[in-house]
Design a protein around this motif. Structure first.
Motif, PDB file in Angstrom:
ATOM      1  N   ILE B 212       0.853  -1.074  -0.085  1.00  0.00           N
ATOM      2  CA  ILE B 212       0.413  -0.158   0.196  1.00  0.00           C
ATOM      3  C   ILE B 212       0.877   1.102  -0.275  1.00  0.00           C
ATOM      4  CG2 ILE B 212      -2.452   1.170   1.437  1.00  0.00           C
ATOM      5  CD1 ILE B 212      -2.225  -1.276   0.922  1.00  0.00           C
ATOM      6  N   PRO B 213       0.280   2.378  -1.252  1.00  0.00           N
ATOM      7  CA  PRO B 213       1.601   3.710  -0.856  1.00  0.00           C
ATOM      8  C   PRO B 213       1.544   3.954   0.409  1.00  0.00           C
ATOM      9  CG  PRO B 213       0.078   3.657  -2.656  1.00  0.00           C
ATOM     10  CD  PRO B 213      -0.717   1.886  -1.999  1.00  0.00           C
ATOM     11  N   ASP B 215       1.999   6.733   1.860  1.00  0.00           N
ATOM     12  CA  ASP B 215       1.263   8.375   1.927  1.00  0.00           C
ATOM     13  C   ASP B 215       0.176   8.134   2.264  1.00  0.00           C
ATOM     14  OD1 ASP B 215       3.818   9.300   1.644  1.00  0.00           O
ATOM     15  OD2 ASP B 215       3.608  10.583   0.093  1.00  0.00           O
ATOM     16  N   ALA B 216      -0.516   7.572   0.824  1.00  0.00           N
ATOM     17  CA  ALA B 216      -1.778   6.932   1.546  1.00  0.00           C
ATOM     18  C   ALA B 216      -2.719   6.493   2.895  1.00  0.00           C
ATOM     19  CB  ALA B 216      -2.323   6.065   1.176  1.00  0.00           C
ATOM     20  N   ILE B 217      -1.745   6.137   3.847  1.00  0.00           N
ATOM     21  CA  ILE B 217      -1.829   5.319   4.292  1.00  0.00           C
ATOM     22  C   ILE B 217      -1.754   6.731   5.472  1.00  0.00           C
ATOM     23  CG2 ILE B 217      -1.310   3.447   6.946  1.00  0.00           C
ATOM     24  CD1 ILE B 217      -2.793   2.508   4.113  1.00  0.00           C
ATOM     25  N   TYR B 219      -2.162   9.742   5.658  1.00  0.00           N
ATOM     26  CA  TYR B 219      -3.252  10.739   5.328  1.00  0.00           C
ATOM     27  C   TYR B 219      -4.006   9.870   5.786  1.00  0.00           C
ATOM     28  CZ  TYR B 219      -1.137  14.443   3.596  1.00  0.00           C
ATOM     29  OH  TYR B 219      -0.078  15.385   2.636  1.00  0.00           O
ATOM     30  N   ASP B 220      -4.230   8.753   6.105  1.00  0.00           N
ATOM     31  CA  ASP B 220      -5.809   8.026   6.601  1.00  0.00           C
ATOM     32  C   ASP B 220      -5.944   8.418   8.340  1.00  0.00           C
ATOM     33  OD1 ASP B 220      -6.627   7.167   4.307  1.00  0.00           O
ATOM     34  OD2 ASP B 220      -5.941   5.507   4.542  1.00  0.00           O
ATOM     35  N   PHE B 222      -3.812  10.757   9.856  1.00  0.00           N
ATOM     36  CA  PHE B 222      -3.843  12.489   9.543  1.00  0.00           C
ATOM     37  C   PHE B 222      -5.109  12.782  10.347  1.00  0.00           C
ATOM     38  CE2 PHE B 222       0.692  14.205   7.546  1.00  0.00           C
ATOM     39  CZ  PHE B 222       1.074  13.442   9.054  1.00  0.00           C
ATOM     40  N   MET B 320     -11.252   4.157   1.540  1.00  0.00           N
ATOM     41  CA  MET B 320     -11.073   4.526   2.743  1.00  0.00           C
ATOM     42  C   MET B 320     -11.582   5.612   3.926  1.00  0.00           C
ATOM     43  SD  MET B 320     -10.006   7.665   0.224  1.00  0.00           S
ATOM     44  CE  MET B 320     -10.977   6.214  -0.452  1.00  0.00           C
TER      45      MET B 320
END
Lengths: 400, 400
Positions: B212-213, B215-217, B219-220, B222, B320
């Motif tokens: 999984i990228p 940065d996506a996690i 931001y999840d 955050f 998400m």
């Protein structure tokens, strides 16, 4: 309230020792340790074996009818293409079975069987029954509940189930009626575990036409009244002459009733009214939202179709409340005091929890992401916005 | 608690006057009477008209998706031959919409739309919003809720809805989040009216695989952290190296976040763990029973099938939590702090009540009456026994 909170705090901090202590103090026991209040599978079986074959058959009939009804109303998972809604039985269900002046095996069946139908496999039962055998134990045996039955009661039993002790497993939900201390304890632990409801005094609203045999209605009123001194009946009828006949027969039959002392006290809570219009009747029914609503009337179909708020509706002469209390099928654990306006009687579904499973696919994401981003921004939740926006790149793994 | 109880008592005894008084005192208003805090339909419409077409479209998309989902899970009456189970919408639903530091139109949609789908027609809304127009008002206008909207907040608003005043109608259920005073007031009126739940701090449990990228996690995480300082994330991953990457990117990206102060405070509540076996993972998931469970993993189907207890499950990279907070469909009002083990997120079904209608016929009565009589006798409820037994005579009117 403070006294009950102290009991709860002590059970939480000291576990079994506090349960033993309070049980010895309040219930006159001489328990030396927690194993002393565990009811063995042998005692449960002996209680069942001791019952007459007729009583065994009656309990079995009741259990089978409750099961059939609860299965018919059990919710099924809704499986959608991207969003589903799925049900799961509670992991551990706890039951408080009263054991004071009288024993109510029907309450065992009306609470435990819905949980069985829901798929619950772990049961904890507390009941202040200290006899070697009892019909309460027999009903538990019939339900296959033979582990984790404890002969303890009061606020200490509620606290033990809510938080667990060395011996008593912690439960997810506590069901069943009890005295004022039990009710207060349930209120105080609510939120840490689920509770079924806080039951108030039992009540019935009867609406009958002038053709109904007077004595049948008098016994319906007596049945309500014999519960306890706070029980009450709202009797609505069509004429003063019928109301007068009821009053006369109550007076005549009261002295012959075995529980006449309780009945005599509680019938003073009753309200008798003559209802003139159908609109007035329906308004009263939905306003009172009685625990039991019994309509025995030539127009009963039409009337019942307009009842919105009731614990349970008993339609017709052969569906008197007393048969519902035992063998009709739906649980007799019902909302009281007008709370039927916003709550319902106990069912198998109350022993399940549910959750949505959200599985948005890439194509749907592309459609709805802009709306989500804009709303997140409008609410000032910028990391929400970024968490949505960053997924405009390709999926990291093989997802549709 | 005492202070909140006093507010409730004052509103109960003095009605509007107490609401005006507390609102002026706590919320710095200068209301002279209750009509001053009524939000007019014109103000609601003006709030809607003022929104950009894009934001109007986003709110409409969200509303449509909530409606479609809630319709798909709405319970249908079960009509049986002798026993039915029927649903009725609540007569009056009450909503508390927060209006402090931020405005959340999504919470309006996530609470009011399920009630609309349930068939509720009478709404009472309280919200401590004192501006001329607001996006909260706009969302209410979109829902068609234009009567009985009141610009009041705090414990006095909860008390007014629970017991009614001269101006504010009494409701059957109060929904919606609020500050500590609102939560305490809801706890205290619970039972006199229904409440949805007492919400604790928001939380997410994320389980992600190494593909999984990162940065996506981040931001999840955050997105969860920006709610408030008590928010928290449980991040479960497969390797220390992936966890380290997340930690590094959190540090790198944090300074660029608009809500970095809140995020910085709340990420100190986070827990990061490496999970070694599938069994261990499933045990943790069901034990924590998090409000939001987000599984972004190559084996997500298999894993989600074993989740029993969660507020809502977000399966996959495109599902998400943030998209679920706005536009997926299911309500974002979800159980927190492990209470998903015994309670569920808000749905349309929570704005209905239900009751059994029991219509035992003569032939069935003949079959089951003996069991009922015997159990009544065993419980010492002799009038119950008589109420069943007396109906062995013929039916008084033309009943099957």
């Amino acid at each position: 309230m403070l006294a009950v909170q102290n009991i709860i705090n002590d059970v939480r901090s000291q576990g079994d020792a506090a349960v033993v202590d309070y049980t010895n103090r309040f219930d006159g026991q001489n328990y030396t340790n927690a194993e002393a209040f565990r009811v063995s599978p042998d005692r449960l079986k002996a209680s069942w074996d001791e019952l007459s074959p007729e009583l065994q058959a009656s309990l079995k009939t009741t259990k089978a009818r409750i099961e059939a009804y609860e299965r018919s109303i059990l919710y099924q998972d809704m499986i959608g293409e991207e969003i589903s809604y799925v049900y799961h039985p509670l992991e551990v269900a706890g039951f408080y079975i009263p054991g004071g002046k009288a024993l109510y095996p029907s309450t065992v069946l009306m609470t435990v069987v819905p949980a069985l139908v829901a798929g619950v496999t772990n049961f904890v039962v507390t009941t202040p029954v200290f006899a070697d055998t009892s019909i309460t134990f027999a009903a538990l045996y019939l339900c296959g509940v033979t582990d984790n039955v404890f002969a303890i009661g009061g606020a200490q039993a509620i606290a033990a189930m809510a938080y667990g002790t060395e011996t008593i497993p912690q439960v997810d939900k506590i069901c069943g009626p009890g005295n004022a201390f039990v009710a207060m304890a349930k209120r105080l632990v609510n939120g840490d575990v689920a509770i079924d409801a806080i039951a108030g005094p039992s009540e019935i609203l009867l609406y009958v036409d002038d053709s109904i045999p007077v004595d049948a209605i008098v016994y319906d009123i007596f049945a309500q009244a014999e519960h306890d001194q706070a029980a009450r009946t709202f009797l609505l009828c069509e004429s003063q002459s019928f109301a007068d006949k009821i009053a006369a027969r109550i007076e005549a039959l009261l002295p012959t009733q075995k529980r006449r002392d309780i009945i005599q006290a509680s019938i003073t809570n009753n309200h008798y009214s003559i209802v003139d219009t159908r609109e007035h009747l329906i308004a009263i029914l939905n306003e009172i939202a009685a625990e039991h609503v019994s309509i025995q009337h030539r127009d009963q179909d039409e009337i019942v179709a307009q009842v919105q708020y009731a614990g349970a509706v008993f339609k017709g002469y052969y569906a008197m409340e007393a048969i519902g209390d035992y063998v009709a099928g739906p649980s007799h654990v019902l909302p009281t005091g007008g709370t039927a306006r916003f709550s319902h009687g106990l069912t198998s579904n109350d022993f399940r929890t549910a959750n949505a499973v959200i599985n948005i696919q890439h194509a749907t994401y592309d459609q709805i992401a802009p709306a989500g981003e804009l709303l997140a921004e409008a609410e000032g939740l910028y990391a929400h916005q970024a968490s949505i926006a960053i997924r405009k790149a390709e999926s990291p793994y093989d997802e549709k």
